[in-house]
Design an enzyme around this catalytic site. Sequence first.
Site, PDB file in Angstrom:
ATOM      1  N   ILE A  65      27.214 -11.085 -24.207  1.00 50.02           N
ATOM      2  CA  ILE A  65      26.997 -12.334 -24.946  1.00 50.02           C
ATOM      3  C   ILE A  65      27.584 -13.511 -24.164  1.00 50.02           C
ATOM      4  CG2 ILE A  65      27.303 -13.544 -27.131  1.00 50.02           C
ATOM      5  CD1 ILE A  65      25.524 -10.943 -27.139  1.00 50.02           C
TER       6      ILE A  65
ATOM      7  N   GLU B   4      13.311 -20.675 -24.157  1.00 54.42           N
ATOM      8  CA  GLU B   4      14.412 -20.087 -23.395  1.00 54.42           C
ATOM      9  C   GLU B   4      13.979 -19.790 -21.962  1.00 54.42           C
ATOM     10  OE1 GLU B   4      17.349 -16.128 -23.400  1.00 54.42           O
ATOM     11  OE2 GLU B   4      15.921 -16.444 -25.031  1.00 54.42           O
TER      12      GLU B   4
ATOM     13  N   ARG C  98      23.807 -24.395  13.466  1.00 59.45           N
ATOM     14  CA  ARG C  98      24.206 -23.150  14.121  1.00 59.45           C
ATOM     15  C   ARG C  98      23.381 -22.911  15.384  1.00 59.45           C
ATOM     16  NH1 ARG C  98      28.407 -19.557  14.596  1.00 59.45           N
ATOM     17  NH2 ARG C  98      27.640 -17.449  15.020  1.00 59.45           N
TER      18      ARG C  98
ATOM     19  N   GLN D 168      10.963 -19.810  16.363  1.00 64.24           N
ATOM     20  CA  GLN D 168       9.738 -19.772  15.563  1.00 64.24           C
ATOM     21  C   GLN D 168       9.918 -18.953  14.291  1.00 64.24           C
ATOM     22  OE1 GLN D 168       6.091 -17.423  16.660  1.00 64.24           O
ATOM     23  NE2 GLN D 168       5.231 -19.472  17.052  1.00 64.24           N
TER      24      GLN D 168
ATOM     25  N   GLN E 128      20.452 -14.061   5.153  1.00 69.30           N
ATOM     26  CA  GLN E 128      19.993 -13.476   6.406  1.00 69.30           C
ATOM     27  C   GLN E 128      20.087 -14.479   7.554  1.00 69.30           C
ATOM     28  OE1 GLN E 128      19.175 -10.267   6.504  1.00 69.30           O
ATOM     29  NE2 GLN E 128      18.781 -10.246   8.711  1.00 69.30           N
TER      30      GLN E 128
ATOM     31  N   GLU F 128       9.984  -7.038 -15.266  1.00 69.51           N
ATOM     32  CA  GLU F 128       9.036  -6.024 -15.714  1.00 69.51           C
ATOM     33  C   GLU F 128       8.437  -6.387 -17.071  1.00 69.51           C
ATOM     34  OE1 GLU F 128      11.459  -4.611 -12.548  1.00 69.51           O
ATOM     35  OE2 GLU F 128      12.084  -5.414 -14.478  1.00 69.51           O
TER      36      GLU F 128
END
Length: 391
Positions: free
Chosen positions: A158, A243, A269, A280, A337, A368
Amino acid sequence: MLPRNFTEEQNMFRDAYRKFLATEIVPHMESWREAGIVDREAFRKAGEQGFLMVWPDERYGGMGDEDFRFEQIIIEETNYARCGDWFNTLHSRLVGPYLTRFGNEEQCDRYLSKCVSGEYILAVAMTEPDAGSDLAGMRTSAVEQDDHWVLNGSKTFISNGINADLVVVAAKTDPENNPHHMTLFLVERGMEGFERGRNLKKMGLKAQDTAELFFNDVKVPRANVLGEPGKGFVYLMMGLAEERLLGAAGYLASAQLSWDLTADYVKQRKAFGKPVAAFQNTQFKMAEMRTELDIAQVYVDQCVAAFNAGCFTAVDAAEAKLYTSELQVKVAELGVQLHGGHGYMDEYPISRQYTDAKISTIYAGSSEIMKLIIGRDCLGDDYVPFNTRNF
């Protein structure tokens, strides 16, 4: 990205709310994450400045404007400021409307002003250890006795569970004859027999207090029955589309932040003597995500317009929820990643973006369940082919 449709007043509201977050919320988020709970003062301060509940009538302290775009602004700015584990919108736009939609005037007078000000914090209790998406599996029950109801059972996962002063609790009220015969009860902090369990430790959203709730012979006055007895299941279903739209706006805002964090990183970086952004693979991956984000934003904005116009459907909501929640995870995973080892470090925001994201594909109806809703519609007898719809 295509132009978005906000009024001048709403753009001013966005600027003011962004400043509020920067001064009153962002500086405390780290300590709240360590504590596992947002300080109650966050709700009070938002209430004092008119940012907690916009839609209620002015006599309750709100603006009296139900345009969903105000809430969309709050959701987007909260998530983009990395304050998404402060569940202010669950309080304001998910649970709050239960009072005006299904409650009576006396209940609104009793509670709504306190909710708008942040004095009272709201939660809704549906999920149980053995009943998540399948509400018919609920075991919490209530029996009518004299001038009250006796409530027994337990709830789990909750949100706002520790902070909550007023909880909308769903319980079966004719379990022997009808598994969908449910009633909603307004359970207040301090009612005898109402107890809270652990503040559950989670993978992400560390500052969000997620709790177990226990109801042991709680005497709930008739005056605290929300709406008509037996109609609770219907009421809960009526709130699901909104919701999921609330969720979609937040999932997408978080995904936008993950992309921006990653874009900044790959530009700075360097690898093999050049910025990671110059490769690429990086460009292709980031271009794919940028395209998906921009298309998703147009769809969510259109859903908001449909909601305001009163033509937003459960299937629209399921599609929005499914796509944006999965996209939130996908963009955060790509971000980790492309950050390399740094993406696994807690000090880098993308790390928390990743751990915070996964729950989005689970709560408010798992991916699902969303696919089931969409599949039954598009493969059902009432489905209308694209080129024969009434546009």
